[in-house]
Scaffold this active site. Structure first.
Site, PDB file in Angstrom:
ATOM      1  N   HIS A 118       0.811  -1.211   0.000  1.00  0.00           N
ATOM      2  CA  HIS A 118       0.000   0.000   0.000  1.00  0.00           C
ATOM      3  C   HIS A 118       0.850   1.269   0.000  1.00  0.00           C
ATOM      4  CE1 HIS A 118       0.858   0.706   4.311  1.00  0.00           C
ATOM      5  NE2 HIS A 118       0.847  -0.619   4.387  1.00  0.00           N
ATOM      6  N   ASP A 119       0.363   2.257  -0.745  1.00  0.00           N
ATOM      7  CA  ASP A 119       0.943   3.600  -0.778  1.00  0.00           C
ATOM      8  C   ASP A 119       2.329   3.658  -1.394  1.00  0.00           C
ATOM      9  OD1 ASP A 119      -1.203   5.145   0.780  1.00  0.00           O
ATOM     10  OD2 ASP A 119      -0.702   3.535   2.173  1.00  0.00           O
ATOM     11  N   GLY A 136       5.165  -0.997   2.686  1.00  0.00           N
ATOM     12  CA  GLY A 136       4.316   0.159   2.456  1.00  0.00           C
ATOM     13  C   GLY A 136       5.082   1.465   2.358  1.00  0.00           C
TER      14      GLY A 136
END
Length: 260
Positions: A118-119, A136
């Site tokens: 994520h991200d 992440g």
């Protein structure tokens, strides 16, 4: 596209000439651009924004919810750029409230079993070899090459045109234009082969080498090296890219390699 053995949610927006192979599942709130090919047994979940001429091979899962306990079902996306190839069993998670998106740029080649968490923000023209893993919030520049089984710790930055050797554990930021190897990960030279392939002149490669000699081979600390580079090296896009990267590094950049 009319593949009766694939499931495509009525809310998905699929360009007319996209090919979707059997046993693939495409959820609601998905967009897939023209000319893309989605192999068998692929799962594309909510929030995926897939560009044109993208190839996704069997077993991949795109835009699953983040593996992050802080995630609170916020509406986030995963963006896959044009002409990118995603090989077998790759997983790409969508963003959280931090950046609201996970991005893989244009013309990338993400090989089998890679994970992009994520991200993460991945630039254009990157190559991630098999089993490379991004935790992440990792930021990766353009033309970065990760050799097989590279693992990058959360919040790290990798500068454009960097090359990281196989099996590396990346705990610090890796500046632009360099080769990184050894354990702990260290500067081992500039990525001269990659730079030549991309049209950098001999003079430009020498300029980058001179900058990194000051940073890594003159026994200065980073602040001293930055001051000297700013004072003694002519301002160029490459020089400024390196200096900006160092100044913006929150984890600190990787060390030079010194033999005993």
């Amino acid at each position: 596209m009319n593949q009766p053995l694939a499931y495509v949610h009525p809310g998905a927006k699929i360009a007319k000439n996209v090919v979707i192979e059997p046993f693939t599942t495409i959820h609601n709130n998905v967009v897939i651009g023209e000319g893309s090919w989605i192999g068998s047994n692929v799962t594309i979940m909510e929030g995926a924004r897939i560009g044109k001429n993208v190839s996704i091979f069997p077993g991949s899962v795109i835009s699953a919810v983040p593996q992050d306990k802080k995630f609170n079902d916020e509406e986030t996306v995963t963006i896959i750029g044009d002409n990118t190839t995603i090989r077998e069993c790759v997983t790409v998670n969508r963003g959280t409230s931090d950046r609201m998106k996970t991005v893989i740029g244009n013309n990338c080649w993400i090989m089998a079993y890679c994970h992009v968490a994520h991200d993460c923000l991945v630039g254009d023209n990157c190559i991630f070899s098999n089993n490379s893993t991004l935790a992440g919030h990792v930021t990766v520049g353009d033309f970065v090459v990760l050799a097989g089984m590279t693992a990058i710790q959360q919040f790290c930055m990798i500068g454009s045109h960097a090359f990281i050797t196989g099996g590396s554990l990346v705990r610090k930021d890796v500046p632009p234009f360099v080769k990184a190897a050894r354990e702990p990960l260290s500067y081992v030279g500039i990525n001269s082969i990659g730079l030549r392939r991309r049209g950098f002149s001999t003079e430009k490669i020498r300029e980058v080498q001179d900058i990194y000699r000051i940073l890594y081979q003159k026994n200065y600390n980073n602040s001293q090296a930055v001051t000297i580079i700013e004072a003694e090296m002519e301002a160029t896009p490459e020089r400024d890219d390196i200096l900006e990267f160092i100044k913006n590094s929150k984890r600190g950049i990787m060390k030079g390699y010194f033999s005993n």
